[in-house]
Design an enzyme around this catalytic site. Sequence first.
Site, short mmCIF file in Angstrom:
data_model
loop_
_atom_site.label_atom_id
_atom_site.label_comp_id
_atom_site.label_asym_id
_atom_site.label_seq_id
_atom_site.Cartn_x
_atom_site.Cartn_y
_atom_site.Cartn_z
N HIS A 221 0.79 -1.24 0.00
CA HIS A 221 0.00 0.00 0.00
C HIS A 221 0.82 1.28 0.00
CE1 HIS A 221 0.99 -0.07 4.25
NE2 HIS A 221 0.67 1.20 4.28
C1 UD1 Z 1 -2.23 5.47 5.75
C2 UD1 Z 1 -0.95 5.94 6.45
C3 UD1 Z 1 0.10 4.85 6.36
C4 UD1 Z 1 -0.42 3.52 6.87
C5 UD1 Z 1 -1.69 3.19 6.08
C6 UD1 Z 1 -2.31 1.88 6.50
C7 UD1 Z 1 -0.48 8.36 6.38
C8 UD1 Z 1 0.40 9.38 5.78
N1 UD1 Z 1 -0.40 7.12 5.80
O1 UD1 Z 1 -1.91 5.30 4.36
O2 UD1 Z 1 1.23 5.22 7.15
O3 UD1 Z 1 0.56 2.54 6.71
O4 UD1 Z 1 -2.64 4.24 6.30
O5 UD1 Z 1 -3.37 1.55 5.63
O6 UD1 Z 1 -1.20 8.64 7.31
N2 UD1 Z 1 -9.19 4.74 1.22
C9 UD1 Z 1 -10.40 4.11 1.11
N3 UD1 Z 1 -11.05 3.78 2.28
C10 UD1 Z 1 -10.53 4.02 3.49
C11 UD1 Z 1 -9.30 4.66 3.57
C12 UD1 Z 1 -8.63 5.00 2.43
O7 UD1 Z 1 -10.90 3.87 0.03
O8 UD1 Z 1 -11.17 3.68 4.51
C13 UD1 Z 1 -8.47 5.08 -0.05
C14 UD1 Z 1 -8.73 6.49 -0.51
O9 UD1 Z 1 -8.72 6.46 -1.90
C15 UD1 Z 1 -7.52 7.26 0.00
C16 UD1 Z 1 -6.43 6.20 -0.10
O10 UD1 Z 1 -7.07 4.97 0.20
O11 UD1 Z 1 -7.25 8.39 -0.75
C17 UD1 Z 1 -5.30 6.41 0.83
O12 UD1 Z 1 -5.75 6.59 2.19
P1 UD1 Z 1 -4.89 7.49 3.21
O13 UD1 Z 1 -5.51 7.47 4.55
O14 UD1 Z 1 -4.63 8.82 2.59
O15 UD1 Z 1 -3.49 6.78 3.26
P2 UD1 Z 1 -3.07 5.24 3.27
O16 UD1 Z 1 -2.38 4.94 1.99
O17 UD1 Z 1 -4.14 4.34 3.71
#
Ligand code: UD1
Length: 374
Positions: A221
């Site tokens: 991820h």
């Molecule tokens: C975040 C953390 C990372 C951690 C990871 C675990 C930061 C900078 N990054 O990364 O350190 O290892 O979580 O998963 O805080 N999305 C969904 N549903 C959700 C959540 C996210 O669809 O419930 C999708 C969205 O398109 C979003 C993308 O995932 O834009 C990324 O989510 P985000 O919380 O920005 O960062 P992670 O890559 O999950």
Amino acid sequence: MKEQLKIISVVGARPNFMKIAPIARAIEEHNRKGNQPEMVSLIVHTGQHYDEKMSKLFFDDLGIPKPDYNLEVGSGSHACQTAEIMKRFEPVLQDEAPDYILVVGDVNSTIACALVAKKLGIKVIHVEAGLRSFDRTMPEEINRILTDAISDVLFITEPSAEKNLRDEGIPKEKIHFVGNVMIDTLLQHKAKAEKSTVLQELGLTENSGSPVRPYAVLTLHRPSNVDNHAILSDILAAVSEISDRMVVVFPVHPRTLNQIKKTNIRLNAQVKLIDPLGYLDFMKLVFHSRFVMSDSGGIQEETTVLGIPCLTLRMNTERPVTVEQGTNIMVGVDKSRILEESLKIIDGRCRKGSRPELWDGNAAHRMVEILRAV
Ligand code: UD1
């Protein structure tokens, strides 16, 4: 000693939930025993992760008390997400006026809430402090350095963290080596996770329950891996080749799924793409796997305790003890290296490793003991 200590614990993203669960339980036990000071514990969920499979499932699996506040910030750019968390967290702190806030790990929710608290004169406890990848292109590394710089109580999981913090000028008195709360959760839930039927559901076992064929697990991820087409293609090409030898089960993070769809990468049928799993199902999958490939932080620790080989698809780790003592091998993102190390494991050439100091299931209790005295 104060008669009452009010602590607001913050969770936001998936890896936070496993860290908060044992702390909430240890505080509850402390109060149940009538120990002083009474700890009033509230939970704030920022809503950084919000999908049922990225959040609610973990509250259910781990028995975490329902959050007292959900800020529902959702996704966004780093600036938007961090700013939104700060805006929504500030009034909660003004209303509740806690003695401490407790943040875990290195996600955007961690630094956002620490910063808000500190500017309101509220003390900050950081759980899993001092880890450093020394790679400042990683958003998490920035979150770690900044959170540690403004924290008042820093709980660390491994000796390298103390050195890192001391090198950054953090006074020794603020640093407490307590062990690893993620491992508290793993040990507390191991027996329950064994009861999961996920292996049968994935067709990996007979009804009797024992695995019929060996399999590997993949998680991916990190933006540096999945948002770059060439890197993602290389990793998945290696995984496809590995799957000629054994099934690879791949619970896909939403960010990664979006990228795979966008880039039209085709995967071998032996690579089983599935939805993200809850904690108990995922742990069961890991327990019985031959090995794990991942770019996650927490999985490096969990596999070390379980003695399962882990190939970390990154150039560096902020958790060096998992390489020095555990089963973790840094393979980077080069296809030939991933294949070479995977084949060694498949052919039975891998070391067992040992469990790091204080990764014994009691970290949260040690924390509560220290908090009684601060
Ligand atoms: C975040 C953390 C990372 C951690 C990871 C675990 C930061 C900078 N990054 O990364 O350190 O290892 O979580 O998963 O805080 N999305 C969904 N549903 C959700 C959540 C996210 O669809 O419930 C999708 C969205 O398109 C979003 C993308 O995932 O834009 C990324 O989510 P985000 O919380 O920005 O960062 P992670 O890559 O999950």
